[in-house]
Design a protein around this motif. Sequence first.
Motif, mmCIF file in Angstrom:
data_model
loop_
_atom_site.group_PDB
_atom_site.id
_atom_site.type_symbol
_atom_site.label_atom_id
_atom_site.label_comp_id
_atom_site.label_asym_id
_atom_site.label_seq_id
_atom_site.Cartn_x
_atom_site.Cartn_y
_atom_site.Cartn_z
ATOM 1 N N ALA A 111 1.823 -25.511 -3.277
ATOM 2 C CA ALA A 111 2.666 -24.327 -3.113
ATOM 3 C C ALA A 111 3.612 -24.152 -4.303
ATOM 4 C CB ALA A 111 3.453 -24.400 -1.804
ATOM 5 N N GLY A 112 3.103 -24.461 -5.488
ATOM 6 C CA GLY A 112 3.892 -24.270 -6.693
ATOM 7 C C GLY A 112 4.937 -25.334 -6.942
ATOM 8 N N ARG A 113 4.959 -26.380 -6.135
ATOM 9 C CA ARG A 113 5.956 -27.439 -6.326
ATOM 10 C C ARG A 113 5.244 -28.702 -6.824
ATOM 11 N NH1 ARG A 113 9.264 -26.778 -0.667
ATOM 12 N NH2 ARG A 113 10.454 -28.549 -1.482
ATOM 13 N N GLU A 120 10.010 -35.055 -5.624
ATOM 14 C CA GLU A 120 9.702 -33.746 -6.205
ATOM 15 C C GLU A 120 10.430 -33.615 -7.541
ATOM 16 O OE1 GLU A 120 10.843 -30.392 -3.865
ATOM 17 O OE2 GLU A 120 9.940 -28.933 -5.246
ATOM 18 N N VAL A 121 9.767 -33.004 -8.502
ATOM 19 C CA VAL A 121 10.381 -32.791 -9.813
ATOM 20 C C VAL A 121 11.318 -31.587 -9.730
ATOM 21 C CG1 VAL A 121 9.954 -32.233 -12.241
ATOM 22 C CG2 VAL A 121 8.411 -33.782 -11.014
ATOM 23 N N LEU A 122 12.527 -31.782 -10.168
ATOM 24 C CA LEU A 122 13.554 -30.734 -10.155
ATOM 25 C C LEU A 122 14.107 -30.533 -11.561
ATOM 26 C CD1 LEU A 122 15.498 -31.807 -6.918
ATOM 27 C CD2 LEU A 122 13.699 -30.074 -7.119
ATOM 28 N N PRO A 123 14.597 -29.359 -11.882
ATOM 29 C CA PRO A 123 14.543 -28.109 -11.113
ATOM 30 C C PRO A 123 13.100 -27.602 -10.986
ATOM 31 C CG PRO A 123 16.135 -27.976 -12.921
ATOM 32 C CD PRO A 123 15.321 -29.207 -13.148
ATOM 33 N N ARG A 124 12.804 -26.958 -9.906
ATOM 34 C CA ARG A 124 11.455 -26.462 -9.677
ATOM 35 C C ARG A 124 11.066 -25.431 -10.736
ATOM 36 N NH1 ARG A 124 12.632 -25.656 -3.264
ATOM 37 N NH2 ARG A 124 12.487 -27.862 -2.712
ATOM 38 N N GLY A 125 9.836 -25.502 -11.186
ATOM 39 C CA GLY A 125 9.335 -24.534 -12.144
ATOM 40 C C GLY A 125 9.751 -24.779 -13.581
ATOM 41 N N SER A 126 10.492 -25.859 -13.833
ATOM 42 C CA SER A 126 10.958 -26.140 -15.192
ATOM 43 C C SER A 126 9.893 -26.932 -15.958
ATOM 44 C CB SER A 126 12.267 -26.948 -15.141
ATOM 45 O OG SER A 126 12.560 -27.473 -16.420
#
Length: 726
Positions: free
Chosen positions: A46-48, A107-113
């Motif tokens: 889901a894009g994450r 989860e890798v944060l920030p998302r989408g970076s």
Amino acid sequence: MVAEEFFGEGNEIDPSRLHPEHETSIDNWLEAIKRKQVAFLPRVAAGRLYWYAFAPTMREQKELLTLLDAWVGPTFSDLPGRRGRLYPQDPFDAALASERVPPLRFEVLPRGSGASRDEVRQTLLVLSKLVWMRPRSEFDAPRTTIEVLDDLGHALGAGDRRIALACLRELEASADLDQANLAFLRIRVYAGLGDTAAIFADQDLEHVLQLRRPIGITRQLQTAVYDRYLASADNSDDASALLAAAGHIPTNLRALTTSRPATTRPSVVVEFMLSLLRNASTTSLERLAGQAEALSPSLADSLRLLFAPTNAQEPQPLAPAEAPIAAPATRPEPDAEIHRLVEEGEFAAAINVGLADTPTPGRAALLLACVRELEDAQIAADVAAFVDASGLREAPPENDVIVRADLGWLEGFLNPQRSLGWLGWFDALQADILSDGATDFSLTSEWATLDRSTVANRLASLDDEALARLGDHGGAFMAAHSALFSGADGAELCERVLAAFAVSEKNSVGLRVQTIALLECLAASGPGSAILTSALEWTEVIIDAATSAVTASWTVDVLQAATTSPPALALAAKSRLFYRALDVLRPVKSSLSLADIEGLSLVAEELATSLPDDFQVENSDVDPAAPYRHLRDAVVVLYSLTEPSITRTAQILRRLVPGIDVRTTSEYDGSQQLAALSANADVFVMVAASAKHAATNFIKDHRGGLPIIQVNSRGSSAILRELAEG
């Protein structure tokens, strides 16, 4: 787990469509997982972007979480909040949760970076290579036999079956001990743990029965035979029942006799009954009955009933008027008389006859065989002088392997280290001349234990250097004297040994389990404020040296055990220990389980303080009770003679699972209440490291076929871990 499973449904990443460099990295990590090494695998859903961190053992998983916390941390992940836990509502994670060691997830944060994505991937590549290439740590580096034996002694002293068996496996793997000595050591360990069933189930028992054994091994086997076949009949005080019970002893166990005086009831009873079964002479039976007389006159009377009828059937002496005139007595040849006494099992008498005559090589060899049956230091010294006078030592027969082996045994038996005894051991400890061999159970297991007063005086006389040596080499001593430390007046002894552990700065698994055991004994003995304060100060030093990412739960257990006395007693020292423990835990707090956090909160409340914010669980979707939800409607009974640890465990369970019906019991033997709890509990937990043999059997009998969760280590974390695993 195979690549097809991970890069399948629920994961949008297809490695074959990645840049070749990234595909190669994934292949390397998959190979590392097969080799049981630390590795990482990515997942997109889901894009994450998530990373899963794999470790071969729970211990390495704890360490890995700490490494990730430091290398990735809050900048690029949700690790501080989720602490690497899988997400149970995610079907992808649910499948992974069934692995023996589930992976960590973040989860890798920030998302989408894109920058975060690249930074984390590069970080994990470097981290995995460093972990793969680093030198072996103290936890998996090979240890010397002496180090393992010392830990084994502490494990036996603390009643920790898990660590004791781990030490045995390590000794078996090192191949420093031959097969016979390993078998002897296993019997000593099983006997030390009170596990009679394990002795009879040992794979090498038949081999041991056929060997010439140390008398100590024979004594421990006799105790096992007594427990299994004779104890019940002996307790009934019915001699005929004892005789009937002896008839059930298997033939292969009927040679378990020695000629050395028996000093315990099991040994006396077994020796007597086995002698009776093989139709020993009245003289031998009377000798054994005499040994029983020293222990219990009623036991001696009961045993004499079993051979008195034989005496009645013996021919009566003729009346003086009818007796023939006696012929002049002819003195039997000494060697013939020695052989006759040996055949009757009267080895001490045989040696006396031999020593009174002229030394010859043949006679010396005969006495050498006899003294090996007795293992008496003074008699061995007399026989050694006889052997020297006979010339046997200078010219042993080349083809007689038995005589040559007996000569070798005599030399080893008269080794000064073997005859030290625990008083001599303390002298050597003080003088710093203690050899490594003095920690060997084959030497120390035969030494008579010291009484409480002597041990207290000896411990008090040790200076700091000698005290440190006690911390380094005290395992066998603690195994032999554990009963003194758990006594009602054991507080002073516990404080001294904790001081020894502290000044030695040693960090071993044996020392860690012994520390918890000593703190529990200390609390149970009702220490005064001064002794408790001193013990807590030493404990601060111990946790400083022994706390790490993989021992964080142990530190929590130590803290709980150290603060179980009445709250007002040594409150300042307890508070200082609490904050010191938090300081050493802070760098590795990612390794703490949620149950550990609850345990720390409990201690904080009892000390009228609170847990610092950085130890609080931040994420609201984290369920610390999840591992224990299956206990929600169950009646859970916790059994241990160490009441504080099960009390703490019960408190933590009640906090985690409100409404849970959890009860504790610390009864020494059978009662109607314990019988009812055993029969009716849905979940029964028995801490084998702190349970009497009689109570254990009582619980098993009343439990019927219902399961028992056996915990082989002390401390609430071990109990909670077993409950979480069901």
